[in-house]
Design a protein around this motif. Structure first.
Motif, PDB file in Angstrom:
ATOM      1  N   ARG A 138       0.839  -1.187   0.000  1.00 30.76           N
ATOM      2  CA  ARG A 138       0.000   0.000   0.000  1.00 30.76           C
ATOM      3  C   ARG A 138       0.882   1.247   0.000  1.00 30.76           C
ATOM      4  O   ARG A 138       2.057   1.176   0.379  1.00 30.76           O
ATOM      5  CB  ARG A 138      -0.951  -0.028   1.204  1.00 30.76           C
ATOM      6  CG  ARG A 138      -2.074  -1.044   1.019  1.00 30.76           C
ATOM      7  CD  ARG A 138      -3.057  -1.069   2.153  1.00 30.76           C
ATOM      8  NE  ARG A 138      -4.242  -1.841   1.787  1.00 30.76           N
ATOM      9  CZ  ARG A 138      -4.310  -3.165   1.742  1.00 30.76           C
ATOM     10  NH1 ARG A 138      -3.237  -3.891   2.059  1.00 30.76           N
ATOM     11  NH2 ARG A 138      -5.425  -3.773   1.378  1.00 30.76           N
ATOM     12  N   PRO A 139       0.335   2.389  -0.433  1.00 36.89           N
ATOM     13  CA  PRO A 139       1.159   3.602  -0.548  1.00 36.89           C
ATOM     14  C   PRO A 139       1.927   3.961   0.719  1.00 36.89           C
ATOM     15  O   PRO A 139       3.057   4.450   0.646  1.00 36.89           O
ATOM     16  CB  PRO A 139       0.137   4.677  -0.917  1.00 36.89           C
ATOM     17  CG  PRO A 139      -0.905   3.925  -1.686  1.00 36.89           C
ATOM     18  CD  PRO A 139      -1.019   2.590  -1.000  1.00 36.89           C
ATOM     19  N   GLY A 140       1.339   3.732   1.870  1.00 36.00           N
ATOM     20  CA  GLY A 140       2.016   4.061   3.124  1.00 36.00           C
ATOM     21  C   GLY A 140       3.218   3.182   3.422  1.00 36.00           C
ATOM     22  O   GLY A 140       3.981   3.478   4.345  1.00 36.00           O
ATOM     23  N   GLU A 141       3.400   2.126   2.644  1.00 35.54           N
ATOM     24  CA  GLU A 141       4.494   1.183   2.871  1.00 35.54           C
ATOM     25  C   GLU A 141       5.664   1.372   1.910  1.00 35.54           C
ATOM     26  O   GLU A 141       6.607   0.595   1.932  1.00 35.54           O
ATOM     27  CB  GLU A 141       3.975  -0.253   2.751  1.00 35.54           C
ATOM     28  CG  GLU A 141       2.871  -0.585   3.739  1.00 35.54           C
ATOM     29  CD  GLU A 141       2.236  -1.946   3.489  1.00 35.54           C
ATOM     30  OE1 GLU A 141       1.953  -2.651   4.468  1.00 35.54           O
ATOM     31  OE2 GLU A 141       2.030  -2.291   2.300  1.00 35.54           O
ATOM     32  N   VAL A 142       5.597   2.401   1.060  1.00 33.67           N
ATOM     33  CA  VAL A 142       6.661   2.621   0.075  1.00 33.67           C
ATOM     34  C   VAL A 142       7.271   4.007   0.274  1.00 33.67           C
ATOM     35  O   VAL A 142       6.697   4.874   0.933  1.00 33.67           O
ATOM     36  CB  VAL A 142       6.130   2.482  -1.373  1.00 33.67           C
ATOM     37  CG1 VAL A 142       5.459   1.131  -1.567  1.00 33.67           C
ATOM     38  CG2 VAL A 142       5.148   3.598  -1.719  1.00 33.67           C
ATOM     39  N   SER A 143       8.450   4.220  -0.289  1.00 30.83           N
ATOM     40  CA  SER A 143       9.130   5.514  -0.163  1.00 30.83           C
ATOM     41  C   SER A 143       8.447   6.564  -1.035  1.00 30.83           C
ATOM     42  O   SER A 143       7.645   6.240  -1.924  1.00 30.83           O
ATOM     43  CB  SER A 143      10.593   5.372  -0.572  1.00 30.83           C
ATOM     44  OG  SER A 143      10.698   5.165  -1.974  1.00 30.83           O
TER      45      SER A 143
END
Length: 226
Positions: A138-143
Motif C-alpha cells: 500500500r502507498p504508506g508502505e513505500v518511499s
C-alpha cells in the motif's frame, strides 16, 4: 502550430476577491513537453486545473482536440480526465486503502476495463517505471520516490494524450526527483503524450521543450520582458 492539441485563451479565475488568473493563456502541441513556471501564488496550478477541466474559468476558453471544455457535460469531462488526460501531483494522491497495483489499475477499472486486464496493464506499467516490487504494497508502505513512480504509472496506464504534472518532484529529494522526471518525460515521449509540467524549479523545467512563465495571473514566454 498546426498540431496544437490543447489551448487556453484569455482565462480568468478568482477565488473570492483574489484573482488567480487574469487573462492567462497557453497552447500545447501534440507530444510537446511544456513547463509552466512561476513563484508561489502566481496562478500556475490554477492554470493547469483550468486546462485539465478540473476548475471552470469564469471567462475565456479551453479547447482540447477541437472541443471546448465548457461545452461538455460533467460526464463527458470526467471521461476525458479519466481516459485522455493523466495526472501526477506533488504528493502522488494515491488511494491509501488500495495496493499500488490497484492504484495503477484504477483509471482503467473506472473506464470499464475488466479487473484481470486492468491489473495486467498496471503490472506492466509498474515494471516500466521500475517499481514492480511494490505492486502488492500500500502507498504508506513505500518511499516517496517509489510512490511518485507509481503515480507516473497510474497517469500513463490509459495511454493519455496529455499528462498534467503539478510539482511532481516537490516532495522528493533531488536524486529521486531526477529519476521521476526521467521516467515521466521519457515514457511520455515513448507514448507520444504531451506534458503540462508545473514547477518552480529550473532543473525540472530543463526537461521541457518550451517554458511559459506565469506571474500575477498572466502568462508570458520567458524571453518577453516583464
Amino acid at each position: 502550430m498546426s498540431d496544437v492539441l490543447l489551448v487556453g485563451t484569455d482565462l480568468r479565475k478568482s477565488f473570492g476577491k483574489t484573482p488567480a488568473l487574469d487573462g492567462a493563456g497557453m497552447s500545447v502541441a501534440a507530444g510537446e513537453v511544456v513547463a509552466v513556471l512561476g513563484p508561489s501564488g502566481s496562478g500556475k496550478s490554477t492554470l493547469l486545473h483550468c486546462l485539465a477541466g478540473i476548475v471552470a474559468p469564469e471567462s475565456g476558453t479551453v479547447v482540447y482536440a477541437g472541443r471546448e471544455l465548457s461545452a461538455m457535460g460533467d460526464k463527458e469531462r470526467s471521461a476525458l480526465r479519466r481516459g485522455e488526460f493523466g495526472f501526477v501531483f506533488q504528493f502522488g494522491q494515491l488511494v491509501p486503502e488500495l495496493t499500488c497495483l490497484e492504484n495503477v489499475a484504477l483509471p482503467l477499472r473506472l473506464g470499464g476495463t475488466p479487473r484481470k486486464a486492468a491489473e495486467a496493464a498496471a503490472r506492466e506499467w509498474l515494471g516500466r517505471v521500475r517499481v514492480d516490487e511494490v505492486a502488492d504494497k500500500r502507498p504508506g508502505e513505500v518511499s516517496g520516490g517509489q510512490g511518485q513512480r507509481v503515480a507516473v504509472a497510474r497517469a500513463l496506464v490509459t495511454r493519455p494524450k496529455v499528462i498534467f504534472a503539478d510539482e511532481p518532484t516537490g516532495a522528493l529529494d533531488s536524486l529521486s526527483g531526477e529519476e521521476v522526471m526521467r521516467l515521466l518525460v521519457g515514457t511520455a515521449r515513448e507514448t507520444g503524450a504531451a506534458v503540462v509540467l508545473v514547477t518552480h524549479e529550473a532543473r525540472v523545467a530543463a526537461y521541457s521543450d518550451r517554458e511559459v512563465v506565469v506571474r500575477d495571473g498572466r502568462t508570458r514566454e520567458p524571453e518577453h520582458a516583464w
